[in-house]
Design an enzyme around this catalytic site. Structure first.
Site, mmCIF file in Angstrom:
data_model
loop_
_atom_site.group_PDB
_atom_site.id
_atom_site.type_symbol
_atom_site.label_atom_id
_atom_site.label_comp_id
_atom_site.label_asym_id
_atom_site.label_seq_id
_atom_site.Cartn_x
_atom_site.Cartn_y
_atom_site.Cartn_z
ATOM 1 N N GLU A 80 -5.243 1.746 2.329
ATOM 2 C CA GLU A 80 -5.175 0.568 3.204
ATOM 3 C C GLU A 80 -5.461 0.955 4.645
ATOM 4 O OE1 GLU A 80 -3.343 -2.594 5.779
ATOM 5 O OE2 GLU A 80 -2.954 -0.447 5.738
ATOM 6 N N GLU A 81 -4.926 2.088 5.059
ATOM 7 C CA GLU A 81 -4.993 2.474 6.473
ATOM 8 C C GLU A 81 -6.399 2.863 6.926
ATOM 9 O OE1 GLU A 81 -2.691 1.852 8.400
ATOM 10 O OE2 GLU A 81 -0.748 2.051 7.408
ATOM 11 N N HIS A 121 3.039 3.513 12.586
ATOM 12 C CA HIS A 121 1.929 4.424 12.911
ATOM 13 C C HIS A 121 2.384 5.552 13.849
ATOM 14 C CE1 HIS A 121 -1.696 1.946 11.444
ATOM 15 N NE2 HIS A 121 -0.626 1.650 10.750
ATOM 16 N N HIS A 144 0.815 -1.214 0.000
ATOM 17 C CA HIS A 144 0.000 0.000 0.000
ATOM 18 C C HIS A 144 0.849 1.264 0.000
ATOM 19 C CE1 HIS A 144 0.072 0.990 4.399
ATOM 20 N NE2 HIS A 144 0.129 -0.317 4.577
#
Lengths: 358, 380, 341
Positions: C202-203, C313, C64
């Site tokens: 994706e996130e 993250h 991604h």
């Protein structure tokens, strides 16, 4: 209808050879299917058992990319025939090893909705037959507030090197089937009892005006994954899941009208879906006509494959027939034998007739 | 029917998620005069197709360019939140929710129980006089509430079954400044805006086919929108849903003034070109809006539609509404009409160029790569 | 170095254009065709090569492009900016960080009240995102509105560099590491149609992968990831999830996927045969594109394999170059054998 044999105090002995000990054939089938090993993603064993069991009864049997077993019984009505999909899931909840410590104890993650409370002192079984015991960290916690990360599996190893299981190995609960007479108990009643219903319906259904797809799905417990993909492939006009549901008939249970022994439960709603009113009515009307007891089900937690089938492609009228079950998601799930037989009867009656949805 | 009359009619009708049949009939009747075709999906959503004029260039030319008539989907959902009977206890009904409730609003609401016949009911709770001081401090959980239909138990059991659904009993009331309050304005107001859009489009020229949709089962997981979009497979989809209007005790961030226009969403859920086009059309026509930044899931039908099939360019318009999911949802008729007008103008603005723009990146990239592949082959 | 360029590029979910341009440049000479779809996925296709090419076999590799970040939601009356997180961000990592906002890369800082002014109780209080603001130095609300628009994306202003002997640090290594690996993998030929998909969003729910897989209908799928690592010293003998330096991490299960056992075994056997170090991702946590791909249409057997990455993250993450290279080596050796499953 044969009456069930009286419960024995020695169920293990009684269960050694179900056929010769005179167990009701439907109970014997339930024992075989529920005792099989099959946590989500590892349903091969169950699938082979079922494939053997239904041999010769379907017009076509196939296994799809994710491992769903799809058996089609062709209809006798004029074309175009309605496609009816029945789904019961083969997988059971379980655990999967994430770490083995220096002393050979295994840490694990749950597969599906596992309650920590039900594990301590219970046993699990791995694909290679190894049996493990769930132990818990005693320091700093009590048995009632135990969480999964304070539990471990003891497979009898003395070190990491001689552990007979490895990281990534899944296990299911390990418990025998018990025949209590009118009630039967085993692990994985959720949803092998649905599989038993589908097997029996397939065997007993002489003919149907519809093309009926008996789908034994995978990976329900981790998010209805098998039903999602198999329904896309089958493209049904009507979908019915057969699964278990909770009851409100035990001491101080949550408010729920469903009781063991009061007949199959016709789902109105659960946490994931609202049954299509026409499907709900079809099941209820057929039960009335055939004089089969039934009850309506409103379940506030949990859902079934019906949720996934409902939103396939441009949508499918979907419903669910539930076998009332006590102690769902524990190693000892209990159902009523009459409810099982009535579930089979009801579905045979539904599929035998011309279905109109409006 | 005027926007206000239709909204009143829809609001006072009953249809929780999964049981939208009465609403569906009203919507079909209202769509009919403006539609070339009407169909109902297996889940019960209504789709009205109003055909567009097609590509503006001469047909052979258009074919050569691979042009076809664009499809735009505009939608609102027609279901409402409600309750459902879980058990009958000494003639009183225990219940659960369909969709999300703030349980604090439930005590002493008047409801309709949709049993074998419609029954009036009151949501009851124990009187404060008999409670301890501690108990009076707490929110009454749903499990301590019941519905009282004022009938003896035997009669209740004749008329009501487990699984029967329940809705608020509430007539629309007029407030000042063209505001109205009532139940289930979320999201029947959007359905009214969609009809308003169809009305306006009847007097406009539009090249794209317009699919006006009233979807089912939004409140229980965006299910109608997902399946309707799958059937239609549109080039652009616009969801209409309500969002919080400015009201007491809520932050200014993410809210829109009531009667002040609408919200137009931006974020991962929204196709940038669709956002641009919507705001462009609004500006050109002096229609007021506020941009709402949505950093992730919008919780609306737009979220479901965007990932249908190979992906659908999706936009989202928010109708400001106060007191969401209560029986006194408050909305401005002016906003509802204005959104209908914007939708119509948006649909009419869609042309061949926009299809190309949407596909643009793709085609250009493919062409570029084909050219380069040939070049590379020659080099070798 | 491509990974450096990718890590420094800015592409929060829904706004992956800058990353995509870099990737188009990197792959266009190595693939037969590529396209960008509605959600912004970059789909590159390599046709089957070799005499025994099996036609119907299609393999999808997904990495991604998007990263977690922030979205501007509001201008305060005094010119400070309010924001929401895009994707999963632990608000505790945001304090006292620098960001770049919008197309014009307007610099900003996430400031906090100085310790001198805090009450004892405040020092123990976790600040959620709605209590934080970005300061771009604007004089007023109007000034801020002229520089930054509602809906603008902000990324962390972190610069990629090497660290220690074998490691690199930078932002967005989840999943630019997967993207960089995929580019390398696309430089080889395979006996089946290989789809290298650089996915969007994706996130925020693996939304790009879902629609790309719908279009491609792959036979098998692999997600290439930067994954969770928890290998700091601990008192108890429990799972580290993954270890930096331990080799590529193979997922047998996460919250979105039960990996297809044949694909897991294929990776493990290939690693053993070729003496490539590998490890399992020893936790059932998180989710990847593979979890969405596996559910598409009639189902796609899938697996995820990842570079162990510390501090994902957050504004800065760290990975081992050897793990990264071993992921590429493992995939290049394993892929041709997919045809034999």
């Amino acid at each position: 209808m044969a009456t069930a044999k009286k419960a024995t105090h020695f169920p293990l002995l009684d269960n050694d050879d179900p056929q010769s000990s005179g167990m009701h054939p439907l109970k014997a089938l339930t024992k075989r299917i529920t005792e099989a090993y099959g946590p989500s993603g590892y349903e091969q064993g169950v699938r082979e058992l079922i494939r053997d069991e239904i041999k010769g009864f379907a017009d076509e049997v196939r296994v799809d990319a994710l491992g769903n077993l799809i058996a089609r019984k062709k209809g006798t009505g004029p074309t175009p025939r309605k496609k009816v999909m029945l789904a019961a899931h083969m997988d059971e909840i379980g655990v999967i090893v994430t770490h083995i410590d220096e002393k050979g104890f295994a840490r694990f993650a749950p597969i599906g909705g596992v309650y920590p409370l039900t594990l301590f002192g219970q046993r699990c079984r791995f694909a290679n037959g190894v049996v493990g015991v769930f132990g818990r960290e005693i320091k700093d916690s009590t048995a009632t507030e135990v969480t999964l990360n304070k539990l471990f599996i003891d497979v009898g190893a003395t070190s990491k090197d001689d552990a007979p299981v490895g990281v990534g190995d899944p296990a299911g609960f390990w418990r025998d089937f018990s025949d209590l007479g009118n009630r039967i108990v085993s692990k994985a009643m959720d949803d092998r009892i649905g599989c038993v219903v589908l097997i029996e319906v397939l065997k007993q259904l002489k003919k149907s005006p519809h093309d009926v797809y008996f789908v034994f799905t995978v990976q329900e417990e981790v998010g209805l994954r098998g039903a999602t993909t198999s329904a896309y492939g089958v493209q049904p006009d009507l979908a019915i899941a057969v699964d278990v549901t909770g009851t409100g008939d035990t001491p101080e249970a949550n408010t729920m009208a469903v009781q063991l022994g009061k007949g199959p439960a016709i789902k109105v709603k659960d946490a994931g879906m609202l049954a299509h009113p026409a499907v709900k009515n079809l099941l209820a009307e057929t039960a009335k006509e055939a004089k089969i007891p039934y009850q309506f089900e409103v379940l506030t937690g949990g859902t079934t494959d019906a949720m996934a089938m409902q939103t396939t492609r441009e949508g499918v009228p979907a419903g669910c027939l539930s076998v009332p079950t006590r102690y769902v998601h524990t190693p000892s799930e209990m159902i009523d034998f009459n409810d099982l037989q009535n579930s089979i009867k009801l579905l045979v009656a539904v599929l035998g007739k011309q279905i109109k949805l409006d | 029917m005027s926007a206000k009359d239709f909204l009143k009619k829809l609001s006072e009708a009953h249809g929780v998620s999964g049981y939208e049949h009465a609403i569906r009939e009203m919507v079909i009747a209202e769509f009919k005069p403006y539609a070339d075709e009407i169909s109902v999906t297996p889940m019960g959503s209504v789709i009205a197709l109003k055909r567009g004029a097609g590509p503006s260039m001469r047909s052979t030319l258009s074919r050569a360019e691979g042009l076809r008539t664009g499809k735009v989907l505009i939608e609102g959902h027609m279901d409402e939140i409600g309750l459902m009977v879980t058990e009958i206890e000494q003639g009183f009904l225990r219940f659960t929710q369909v969709g999300g409730f703030d349980v604090r609003v439930l005590p002493s609401q008047e409801v309709i129980v949709h049993g074998k016949q419609k029954l009036r009911g009151i949501i009851g709770a124990r009187p404060p006089h008999v409670l301890t001081a501690d108990e009076r401090e707490k929110v009454i959980p749903m499990s301590d509430l019941w519905i009282d239909v004022g009938l003896p138990e035997a009669r209740v059991r004749e008329l009501v079954q487990v699984g029967d659904w329940i809705t608020y009993a509430r007539d629309v009331i007029d407030l000042k400044n063209n505001l109205v309050a009532g139940k289930s304005l979320d999201d029947r107001a959007a359905v009214v805006s969609v009809v308003e859009a169809l009305k306006s489009l009847a007097t406009m020229k539009h090249t794209w086919d317009v699919y006006a949709v009233a979807n089912v089962q939004e409140e229980v997981g965006l299910k109608g929108a997902q399946t309707s979009a799958f059937r239609i497979n549109p080039d652009v989809a616009i969801a209409l849903d309500v969002s919080h209007a400015e009201q007491p005790n809520t932050p200014e961030i993410g809210t829109v003034p009531l009667g002040g226009g609408m919200g137009i969403a931006i974020g991962p859920n929204i196709h940038p070109l669709v956002y641009e086009k919507l705001t462009e059309v609004a500006k050109a026509n002096e229609i007021a809006f506020k941009v709402l930044a949505e950093a992730g899931a919008t919780g609306t039908d737009a979220w479901a539609m965007q990932v249908v099939r190979e992906g659908i360019p999706t936009g989202l318009i928010d109708i400001p509404l106060r007191y969401m999911h209560t029986s006194v949802e408050t909305i401005s008729i002016t906003d509802v009409e204005r959104i209908g007008r914007l939708l119509a103008l948006f649909c009419a603005s869609l042309d061949d160029k926009f299809i190309k723009q949407l596909r643009g990146e793709t085609e250009e990239a493919t062409r570029k790569s084909a050219k380069e592949t040939r070049k590379n082959a020659k080099k070798k | 170095m491509l990974l450096e360029k990718l890590s420094n590029a800015r592409g929060v979910s829904g706004n992956e254009g800058e990353v995509r341009e870099i990737l188009i440049d990197a792959v266009k000479d190595h693939v037969d065709e590529y396209r960008v779809d509605t959600l912004g996925n970059l789909i590159a296709r390599k046709k089957a090569k070799g005499a025994r090419a099996r036609k119907p076999l299609r393999v999808m590799l997904a990495a991604h492009m998007d990263e977690i970040g922030l979205m501007i939601t509001h201008h305060d009356s005094n010119g400070y900016l309010r924001f929401d997180p895009v994707g999963g961000i632990d608000a505790r990592v945001l304090l006292s960080k620098t960001v770049l906002i919008g197309k014009d890369k307007v610099p900003g800082v996430i400031g906090v009240k100085p310790i001198h002014l805090l009450k004892a109780s405040e020092r123990q209080q976790v600040l959620e995102t709605d209590a934080l603001t970005i300061d771009i130095g604007a004089k007023s609300k109007e000034d801020a509105q002229g520089l930054v628009k509602i809906g603008d994306y902000a990324t962390f202003a972190t610069t990629f560099s090497s660290i220690g002997t074998d490691c690199v640090k930078g932002k967005a290594l989840d999943d630019r590491a997967g993207c960089a690996a995929l580019v390398e993998i696309l430089k080889r030929d395979y006996p089946f149609d290989l789809y290298g998909v650089f996915t969007a969003q994706e996130e925020v729910g693996a939304r790009g992968a879902r629609v790309a897989a719908y279009a491609i209908e792959p036979t098998y799928a692999f997600a290439l990831e930067g994954t969770v690592c928890d290998d700091s010293p601990k008192k108890k003998d429990v799972s580290p999830v993954t270890r930096v330096g331990g080799g590529p991490a193979i997922t047998f299960a996460d919250n979105s996927l039960l990996s297809d056992r044949r694909l897991v075994d294929l990776l493990v056997e290939t690693a053993r045969e070729n003496k490539i170090p590998y490890q399992f991702k020893q936790a059932v946590a998180g989710g990847t594109d593979a979890g969405r791909i596996t559910l598409v249409k009639e189902g796609v057997p899938s697996v995820a394999v990842a570079v162990p990455t510390r501090y994902i993250h957050s504004p800065v993450s760290l990975l081992s170059k050897r793990d990264f290279e071993n992921l590429i080596a493992l995939m290049i050796k394993a892929l041709p054998k997919v045809a034999k499953i």
